[in-house]
Every structure is written in C-alpha cells, then in structure tokens.
Design an enzyme around this catalytic site. Structure first.
Site, mmCIF file in Angstrom:
data_model
loop_
_atom_site.group_PDB
_atom_site.id
_atom_site.type_symbol
_atom_site.label_atom_id
_atom_site.label_comp_id
_atom_site.label_asym_id
_atom_site.label_seq_id
_atom_site.Cartn_x
_atom_site.Cartn_y
_atom_site.Cartn_z
ATOM 1 N N ASP A 74 0.821 -1.207 0.000
ATOM 2 C CA ASP A 74 0.000 0.000 0.000
ATOM 3 C C ASP A 74 0.856 1.258 0.000
ATOM 4 O O ASP A 74 0.496 2.271 -0.606
ATOM 5 C CB ASP A 74 -0.926 0.011 1.220
ATOM 6 C CG ASP A 74 -2.073 -0.986 1.077
ATOM 7 O OD1 ASP A 74 -2.322 -1.456 -0.052
ATOM 8 O OD2 ASP A 74 -2.714 -1.291 2.094
ATOM 9 N N GLY A 75 2.010 1.213 0.664
ATOM 10 C CA GLY A 75 2.887 2.375 0.688
ATOM 11 C C GLY A 75 3.374 2.752 -0.705
ATOM 12 O O GLY A 75 3.473 3.935 -1.037
ATOM 13 N N ASN A 148 -3.789 9.008 2.280
ATOM 14 C CA ASN A 148 -4.259 8.439 3.549
ATOM 15 C C ASN A 148 -4.559 9.517 4.585
ATOM 16 O O ASN A 148 -5.676 9.575 5.110
ATOM 17 C CB ASN A 148 -3.200 7.499 4.132
ATOM 18 C CG ASN A 148 -3.431 6.047 3.782
ATOM 19 O OD1 ASN A 148 -4.418 5.704 3.150
ATOM 20 N ND2 ASN A 148 -2.510 5.191 4.183
ATOM 21 N N ARG A 176 -3.693 19.601 24.234
ATOM 22 C CA ARG A 176 -2.328 19.129 24.475
ATOM 23 C C ARG A 176 -2.345 17.622 24.288
ATOM 24 O O ARG A 176 -3.118 16.910 24.914
ATOM 25 C CB ARG A 176 -1.840 19.487 25.879
ATOM 26 C CG ARG A 176 -1.664 20.987 26.097
ATOM 27 C CD ARG A 176 -1.049 21.283 27.453
ATOM 28 N NE ARG A 176 0.363 20.871 27.515
ATOM 29 C CZ ARG A 176 0.836 19.905 28.288
ATOM 30 N NH1 ARG A 176 0.018 19.214 29.083
ATOM 31 N NH2 ARG A 176 2.118 19.604 28.286
ATOM 32 N N ALA A 190 -5.709 2.818 8.239
ATOM 33 C CA ALA A 190 -4.261 2.903 8.424
ATOM 34 C C ALA A 190 -3.947 3.458 9.818
ATOM 35 O O ALA A 190 -4.432 2.948 10.823
ATOM 36 C CB ALA A 190 -3.659 3.764 7.310
ATOM 37 N N LEU A 193 -6.789 4.183 12.314
ATOM 38 C CA LEU A 193 -7.396 3.018 12.965
ATOM 39 C C LEU A 193 -6.598 2.632 14.211
ATOM 40 O O LEU A 193 -7.179 2.314 15.261
ATOM 41 C CB LEU A 193 -7.454 1.853 11.982
ATOM 42 C CG LEU A 193 -8.132 0.574 12.477
ATOM 43 C CD1 LEU A 193 -9.594 0.820 12.799
ATOM 44 C CD2 LEU A 193 -8.002 -0.537 11.436
#
Length: 296
Positions: A74-75, A148, A176, A190, A193
C-alpha cells in the site's frame, strides 16, 4: 459508457525487494507478448537492468500512460497515487506487501487479473487526497499532499504539543496531546485506525480527526464533511518544532506560531479493481474479522 482502451502501460515497483522484481519481470513479459507499450518508471528501472523498454519519471508517466500498474504494498501505491492523481490516469495495484487494502491483485493471479482489466472487466472508483500547507507569519513556507492522512506530531521529541483546532473557521478546542491525525476514508484503515478512529467506507465524502494520546480523556475522534477546511494553530508556547507528515512519506517541519491548513485536493485518484472487488471481504481478511456468517 464505453470503457477506455489501455495501450500505454506504466510500471512502478517497490525498490529493495527481489519478489517485486520477479513480479515486474513476469508482468513485463505478459504485456510485451500482448503488444502493449511498456513505460518503466526511472527509479524502478534501476533494478531491471537491460529491460529494453522506455523509461520515464513519475510526472511523465502521469502524462503519457493510459494505465499505471504498481507492484508493491500500500505504501508504494500511496506514493504513486500522489503523482498520478494530477492527470487522473488510472492506477492498478499488485500486492507484494503485507496488508493490501489498495493493492488487491495477488501474485498468483497476476496474468489472469491483469488480462481481465485490460479487456475492460474492472470497476473503478475515485479517492480524494488532502493538501497540507504550513503558513508562517502570513506566508506559505511548505506544502505536501496525502491519500491516507495528514499527521501533526512531535517529530523526534517525546513531548506533548499544544495546538488550537478550527473547522470551517469555527474554534473546536485547544489540545495538548501527541498530535492529531486528519484522515480520509482511504486512510481510516491505516494510522487513524491504530489511534482508535472509525473505519469509513471509501465512498464517504468525510474526514476523521483522531487525537493522539490527548491530555483530556474526553477527546474523541470527530467525523466532519470532506470539504471542510481544517486549520491548526501551533501554539506559541511549544518548546519543540512539531512535524507534519503526509502518508508517512513526505514531511514538513513547523515552528511555534505557525498555522497548518488541511484541505481536499481538487484532483482525485482513479483506482482500478478487478471485477468482484469487495471492500468488506478485504476488511474481513486484513483485520481478522469472523469470516463465516451465522446459520439461523
């Protein structure tokens, strides 16, 4: 409507993998035997010495190809998608990675499934991307895009960061935390999740904002309209320089007082799937859901 004919086929492969090289060589043989014009991405060509086909960089591939096939995980497809979305050239993924939410042709079905796609037996969908722009004292100092997600995080520092969040010009909160993930539906399976965000179907026109380890325990993911402008003001009180990452592959460095704008890109990725593509089946397989319905 008649589907377009694919003649000029671009090939992109993940570097550093002998399995990817083997699959690319199979794919090149198949396409060459069927008289398709093959254009190999220039970086991919460095692991295919003596291949004998035309080479081009990604920008040129997007201009001259009718279809781009990405071999990797996927990358690899994420990286290609950012370049191909500009011209709308369709992208098809062959899975040589781990998960394969986007690259859905398995190597053992390579020739069969690619032949079906080239014969017009496929489905297509459009996925939107995000633009991230960092503004300093009213002047843009950097931009990047992602299919993404866009992630604000501390960088190499382990300290929390402080920021103000605005959605469509309306103040949401001061926070913060370890940062914020702004994810598309594509990216909802990705990093978002892992951060506790919801799974969003790819057809949704929405964004999810997922706080990363917020100091306030009541902070939860927020789902907003996909056309919303997200504005994040990096608080001047920060002692570190927070980073902005797009798809975990492109990076910008901010400083206290900077403003990060996140907006939908005008161009979309056209993603091709073989017939029978089933998003929920992919979720069952990749996320380990129960694969058998109850028998009542």
């Amino acid at each position: 409507m008649k589907k377009p004919v694919f003649r000029n086929i671009g090939l992109i492969g993940r570097l550093g993998s002998s399995r990817v090289v083997d699959t690319l060589k199979r794919l090149m043989r198949f396409l060459d035997e069927h008289n398709y014009q093959i254009i190999v991405e220039d970086r991919t060509a460095t692991v295919l010495l003596g291949h004998g086909f035309q080479e081009a960089d990604r920008k040129m591939l997007a201009e001259i190809c009718d279809l781009v096939i990405v071999v990797g995980g996927d990358g690899s497809l994420l990286g290609a998608a950012r370049a191909m979305a500009r011209t709308g050239v369709p992208v098809l993924g062959v899975n040589r990675g781990r998960l394969g939410f986007l690259t859905d042709i398995m190597p053992d079905q390579l020739e069969e499934k690619v032949a079906e796609v080239l014969a017009g037996k496929y489905t297509s969908e459009r996925r939107f991307l995000l633009d991230a722009e960092v503004v300093r004292e009213g002047e843009p100092i950097g931009s990047a895009d992602g299919l993404n997600d866009v992630v604000l995080h501390p960088g190499k520092s382990a300290r929390m960061i402080e920021f103000d969040l605005y959605i469509e010009g309306q103040f949401v909160y001061n926070q913060r935390s370890d940062g914020l993930i702004v994810s598309t539906p594509t990216g909802s399976t990705a990093y978002a999740l892992s951060g506790g965000g919801p799974i969003m179907h790819p057809k949704l026109d929405a964004l999810v904002l997922v706080p990363m380890f917020p100091h306030t325990l009541s902070s939860r993911p927020i789902v907003v309209d996909g056309n919303s402008e997200i504005k994040i003001l990096i608080s001047a009180s920060n002692e570190t320089y927070p980073h902005v990452s797009c798809d975990g592959q492109t990076h910008l460095v901010t400083k206290p007082g900077d403003v990060l704008y996140i907006r939908k890109k005008p161009h979309k990725l056209k993603l091709i799937h073989p017939l029978g593509h089933d998003y929920y089946e992919i979720c069952r397989t990749k996320l380990g859901w129960n694969s058998q319905p109850s028998n009542y």
